[in-house]
Write a protein that holds these residues in place. Structure first.
Motif, PDB file in Angstrom:
ATOM      1  N   PHE A 119      51.680  33.354  33.158  1.00  0.00           N
ATOM      2  CA  PHE A 119      51.227  33.228  34.538  1.00  0.00           C
ATOM      3  C   PHE A 119      51.678  34.422  35.384  1.00  0.00           C
ATOM      4  O   PHE A 119      50.945  34.893  36.241  1.00  0.00           O
ATOM      5  N   ALA A 120      52.900  34.912  35.145  1.00  0.00           N
ATOM      6  CA  ALA A 120      53.370  36.083  35.883  1.00  0.00           C
ATOM      7  C   ALA A 120      52.550  37.319  35.504  1.00  0.00           C
ATOM      8  O   ALA A 120      52.178  38.120  36.376  1.00  0.00           O
ATOM      9  N   SER A 121      52.238  37.463  34.228  1.00  0.00           N
ATOM     10  CA  SER A 121      51.426  38.595  33.773  1.00  0.00           C
ATOM     11  C   SER A 121      50.016  38.518  34.360  1.00  0.00           C
ATOM     12  O   SER A 121      49.449  39.537  34.782  1.00  0.00           O
ATOM     13  N   ALA A 122      49.457  37.313  34.389  1.00  0.00           N
ATOM     14  CA  ALA A 122      48.136  37.131  35.003  1.00  0.00           C
ATOM     15  C   ALA A 122      48.190  37.422  36.495  1.00  0.00           C
ATOM     16  O   ALA A 122      47.204  37.889  37.079  1.00  0.00           O
ATOM     17  N   GLY A 123      49.350  37.151  37.122  1.00  0.00           N
ATOM     18  CA  GLY A 123      49.517  37.477  38.537  1.00  0.00           C
ATOM     19  C   GLY A 123      49.456  38.977  38.775  1.00  0.00           C
ATOM     20  O   GLY A 123      48.868  39.441  39.751  1.00  0.00           O
ATOM     21  N   VAL A 124      50.056  39.753  37.866  1.00  0.00           N
ATOM     22  CA  VAL A 124      49.982  41.222  37.965  1.00  0.00           C
ATOM     23  C   VAL A 124      48.535  41.681  37.806  1.00  0.00           C
ATOM     24  O   VAL A 124      48.052  42.559  38.534  1.00  0.00           O
ATOM     25  N   LEU A 125      47.816  41.065  36.854  1.00  0.00           N
ATOM     26  CA  LEU A 125      46.404  41.395  36.669  1.00  0.00           C
ATOM     27  C   LEU A 125      45.604  41.073  37.929  1.00  0.00           C
ATOM     28  O   LEU A 125      44.752  41.868  38.366  1.00  0.00           O
ATOM     29  N   ALA A 126      45.871  39.919  38.538  1.00  0.00           N
ATOM     30  CA  ALA A 126      45.148  39.517  39.754  1.00  0.00           C
ATOM     31  C   ALA A 126      45.382  40.500  40.895  1.00  0.00           C
ATOM     32  O   ALA A 126      44.474  40.803  41.664  1.00  0.00           O
ATOM     33  N   VAL A 127      46.621  41.000  41.008  1.00  0.00           N
ATOM     34  CA  VAL A 127      46.926  42.002  42.037  1.00  0.00           C
ATOM     35  C   VAL A 127      46.036  43.230  41.839  1.00  0.00           C
ATOM     36  O   VAL A 127      45.435  43.750  42.795  1.00  0.00           O
ATOM     37  N   GLY A 128      45.941  43.700  40.614  1.00  0.00           N
ATOM     38  CA  GLY A 128      45.115  44.869  40.328  1.00  0.00           C
ATOM     39  C   GLY A 128      43.646  44.631  40.590  1.00  0.00           C
ATOM     40  O   GLY A 128      42.952  45.474  41.177  1.00  0.00           O
ATOM     41  N   LEU A 129      43.144  43.451  40.174  1.00  0.00           N
ATOM     42  CA  LEU A 129      41.720  43.154  40.375  1.00  0.00           C
ATOM     43  C   LEU A 129      41.386  43.027  41.857  1.00  0.00           C
ATOM     44  O   LEU A 129      40.314  43.474  42.298  1.00  0.00           O
ATOM     45  N   ARG A 130      42.280  42.398  42.625  1.00  0.00           N
ATOM     46  CA  ARG A 130      42.031  42.257  44.065  1.00  0.00           C
ATOM     47  C   ARG A 130      41.968  43.621  44.749  1.00  0.00           C
ATOM     48  O   ARG A 130      41.291  43.791  45.757  1.00  0.00           O
ATOM     49  N   MET A 131      42.680  44.597  44.227  1.00  0.00           N
ATOM     50  CA  MET A 131      42.673  45.934  44.804  1.00  0.00           C
ATOM     51  C   MET A 131      41.476  46.746  44.311  1.00  0.00           C
ATOM     52  O   MET A 131      40.893  47.533  45.058  1.00  0.00           O
ATOM     53  N   LEU A 132      41.118  46.554  43.046  1.00  0.00           N
ATOM     54  CA  LEU A 132      40.094  47.397  42.426  1.00  0.00           C
ATOM     55  C   LEU A 132      38.667  46.967  42.760  1.00  0.00           C
ATOM     56  O   LEU A 132      37.820  47.805  43.107  1.00  0.00           O
ATOM     57  N   PHE A 133      38.367  45.672  42.673  1.00  0.00           N
ATOM     58  CA  PHE A 133      36.993  45.206  42.812  1.00  0.00           C
ATOM     59  C   PHE A 133      36.352  45.556  44.155  1.00  0.00           C
ATOM     60  O   PHE A 133      35.173  45.910  44.191  1.00  0.00           O
ATOM     61  N   PRO A 134      37.085  45.446  45.288  1.00  0.00           N
ATOM     62  CA  PRO A 134      36.441  45.792  46.568  1.00  0.00           C
ATOM     63  C   PRO A 134      36.010  47.256  46.677  1.00  0.00           C
ATOM     64  O   PRO A 134      35.188  47.591  47.536  1.00  0.00           O
ATOM     65  N   LEU A 135      36.535  48.128  45.817  1.00  0.00           N
ATOM     66  CA  LEU A 135      36.182  49.544  45.872  1.00  0.00           C
ATOM     67  C   LEU A 135      34.846  49.821  45.191  1.00  0.00           C
ATOM     68  O   LEU A 135      34.301  50.920  45.317  1.00  0.00           O
ATOM     69  N   PHE A 136      34.322  48.838  44.475  1.00  0.00           N
ATOM     70  CA  PHE A 136      33.024  48.983  43.814  1.00  0.00           C
ATOM     71  C   PHE A 136      32.011  48.057  44.478  1.00  0.00           C
ATOM     72  O   PHE A 136      32.333  46.929  44.851  1.00  0.00           O
ATOM     73  N   GLU A 137      30.817  48.523  44.614  1.00  0.00           N
ATOM     74  CA  GLU A 137      29.751  47.706  45.210  1.00  0.00           C
ATOM     75  C   GLU A 137      29.069  46.904  44.101  1.00  0.00           C
ATOM     76  O   GLU A 137      28.013  47.272  43.596  1.00  0.00           O
ATOM     77  N   LEU A 138      29.718  45.814  43.715  1.00  0.00           N
ATOM     78  CA  LEU A 138      29.157  44.966  42.667  1.00  0.00           C
ATOM     79  C   LEU A 138      28.009  44.145  43.243  1.00  0.00           C
ATOM     80  O   LEU A 138      28.189  43.369  44.183  1.00  0.00           O
ATOM     81  N   GLN A 139      26.843  44.313  42.705  1.00  0.00           N
ATOM     82  CA  GLN A 139      25.668  43.608  43.197  1.00  0.00           C
ATOM     83  C   GLN A 139      25.479  42.306  42.421  1.00  0.00           C
ATOM     84  O   GLN A 139      24.918  42.281  41.333  1.00  0.00           O
ATOM     85  N   LEU A 140      26.000  41.232  42.992  1.00  0.00           N
ATOM     86  CA  LEU A 140      25.806  39.926  42.369  1.00  0.00           C
ATOM     87  C   LEU A 140      24.383  39.440  42.621  1.00  0.00           C
ATOM     88  O   LEU A 140      23.785  39.768  43.655  1.00  0.00           O
ATOM     89  N   PRO A 141      23.820  38.669  41.693  1.00  0.00           N
ATOM     90  CA  PRO A 141      22.438  38.192  41.875  1.00  0.00           C
ATOM     91  C   PRO A 141      22.313  37.115  42.945  1.00  0.00           C
ATOM     92  O   PRO A 141      21.217  36.613  43.179  1.00  0.00           O
ATOM     93  N   VAL A 142      23.402  36.734  43.575  1.00  0.00           N
ATOM     94  CA  VAL A 142      23.382  35.702  44.622  1.00  0.00           C
ATOM     95  C   VAL A 142      24.118  36.247  45.844  1.00  0.00           C
ATOM     96  O   VAL A 142      24.928  37.165  45.748  1.00  0.00           O
TER      97      VAL A 142
END
Length: 425
Positions: free
Chosen positions: A295-318
């Motif tokens: 869970f702690a390791s997944a928390g580190v991953l979540a920190v990275g994803l929360r920082m990284l994903f907003p920098l890309f314009e991911l076009q979701l189909p919804v």
């Protein structure tokens, strides 16, 4: 090393609890969680170490890529590594000290009613003390012989369905940490209704599995001594959340679990209460090292994803988080579990993907909890499946195949549950 680990986890519990009154205490808890993850890498087995290091590596790489692409680093965000979830998980483990391990009533039911009673007893225990309930009921059902596949299927379904509603599960804690603000009363009522429906419908498959042996089945007894602690805790958490809605539910669960445990020990054991708590912290908390490190390791991953994903314009189909989107998110978590991805990882990924849609917290958390619960039952390498395989020599592939019936039931029943949830918020 184990003593250091026990002290670190005790510190996480302490500072997560203090953060109810002192918000900055959560930063200390985050630092202790990272330290616990580092020590945990030494204590866990090789497979768990590889998985944890992979998650941590991906998280750190995501942060570094985010910085290189112009993202900003927030110290508070870097210390948000699932400490609330881990604090709750470790605090709830103390409830084992006041939970009866054997039935206190003699059974008079046989056959189908005994199967249903065993399912409800496993569900009630599992909702509070988590995977420890599987060992308690499983050891009783096994007796002096081997645990049979019908009982293993019954245990896995009844136990995993508790994730649909129980605030004491890591599922709810992880989801509400990622998307805070869910209505706990709606989650409890809708999730519990779905859990009971899923158990009730899927036991018909268990009846068929037992065949001619069904009439002689006695199972595990359900008694007032077994359910009084779960009922008291659920009521306490719901009331506290309504009175202090700004306090995250995992922190309320942590304080409620420790408070009820201490009160129960004082009533039963008097002066030995503190000694029992200390003994559990020293000897039993390190037994959670596998889950805590993951869970702690997944928390580190979540920190990275929360920082990284907003920098890309991911076009979701919804463009909106609707019931069909919530159902599809839940299905994606289950499919990932079937190929070996733990739900604590998949929920972090789907939360990061759904963030641009501004999902309703209650609908998101319910879908995540359903996905987590079903993943626990059907995933071939989840903690539950591995426990049943290692402790009772149950074929994990055969159990996963058998639980596809349960998966189908939940996929159908979850649609009206999500609709009801959406209409209630």
């Amino acid at each position: 090393m184990r003593l250091l680990y026990a002290l670190l986890l005790s510190g996480v519990i302490l500072f997560v609890g203090l953060s109810v009154a002192l918000p900055d205490a959560t930063l200390v808890a985050g630092g202790l969680t990272i330290a616990a993850a580092a020590v945990g890498l030494v204590l866990v087995n090789r497979t768990q170490r590889i998985i944890a290091m992979l998650l941590i590596g991906l998280g750190i790489a995501s942060v570094l890529i985010g910085v290189a692409l112009g993202g900003t680093v927030n110290g508070r965000d870097l210390l948000s590594v699932n400490q609330d979830l881990i604090g709750m998980l470790t605090a709830v483990s103390f409830l084992r000290l006041i939970t009866p391990s054997e039935p206190t009533t003699r059974t008079r039911l046989h056959g189908r009613l005994a199967v249903l009673r065993t399912a409800l007893a496993t569900h009630a225990l599992g909702a509070i003390i988590n995977i420890g309930a599987v060992g308690i009921v499983g050891d009783h059902l096994r007796g002096r012989t081997a645990l049979r596949l019908p009982d293993a299927a019954l245990l896995s379904r009844s136990f995993s369905a508790a994730a649909f509603w129980s605030p004491f599960w890591a599922a709810a804690a992880a989801a509400t940490t990622l998307v805070p603000g869910a209505n706990s009363l709606v989650l409890l009522l809708v999730g519990l209704g779905l859990a009971l429906a899923a158990i009730g419908l899927s036991v018909w498959d268990i009846f068929r599995l037992w065949g001619r042996d069904l009439p002689a089945y006695t199972g595990y007894s359900l008694s007032w001594a077994l359910v009084r602690v779960p009922l008291a805790l659920v009521a306490l958490v719901i009331i506290a959340h309504q009175l202090f809605s700004a306090v995250p539910v995992p922190r309320i669960v942590l304080i409620a679990g420790l408070g009820v445990t201490l009160l129960g020990l004082l009533i039963v054991n008097g002066r030995g209460a503190v000694r029992s708590l200390a003994r559990h912290a020293k000897h039993d908390l390190p037994q959670l090292r596998g889950e805590v490190t993951l869970f702690a390791s997944a928390g580190v991953l979540a920190v990275g994803l929360r920082m990284l994903f907003p920098l890309f314009e991911l076009q979701l189909p919804v463009s909106e988080f609707t019931v069909p989107v919530a159902w599809a998110m839940m299905l994606a978590m289950i499919l990932l579990a079937l190929v070996g991805v733990h739900p604590v990882v998949s929920v972090a990924v789907v939360a990061a993907l759904m963030h641009p849609l501004g999902p309703d917290p209650t609908l998101f958390v319910l879908a995540a909890c359903i996905g987590w619960g079903v993943s626990t039952a059907v995933g071939p390498i989840t903690g539950l499946t591995m426990l049943l395989s290692s402790r009772y020599s149950i074929d994990s592939v055969a159990l996963t195949r058998r639980n596809l019936v349960y998966l189908a039931v939940v996929l159908v029943a979850s649609w009206p549950a999500l609709l009801l949830c959406a209409a209630s918020v």
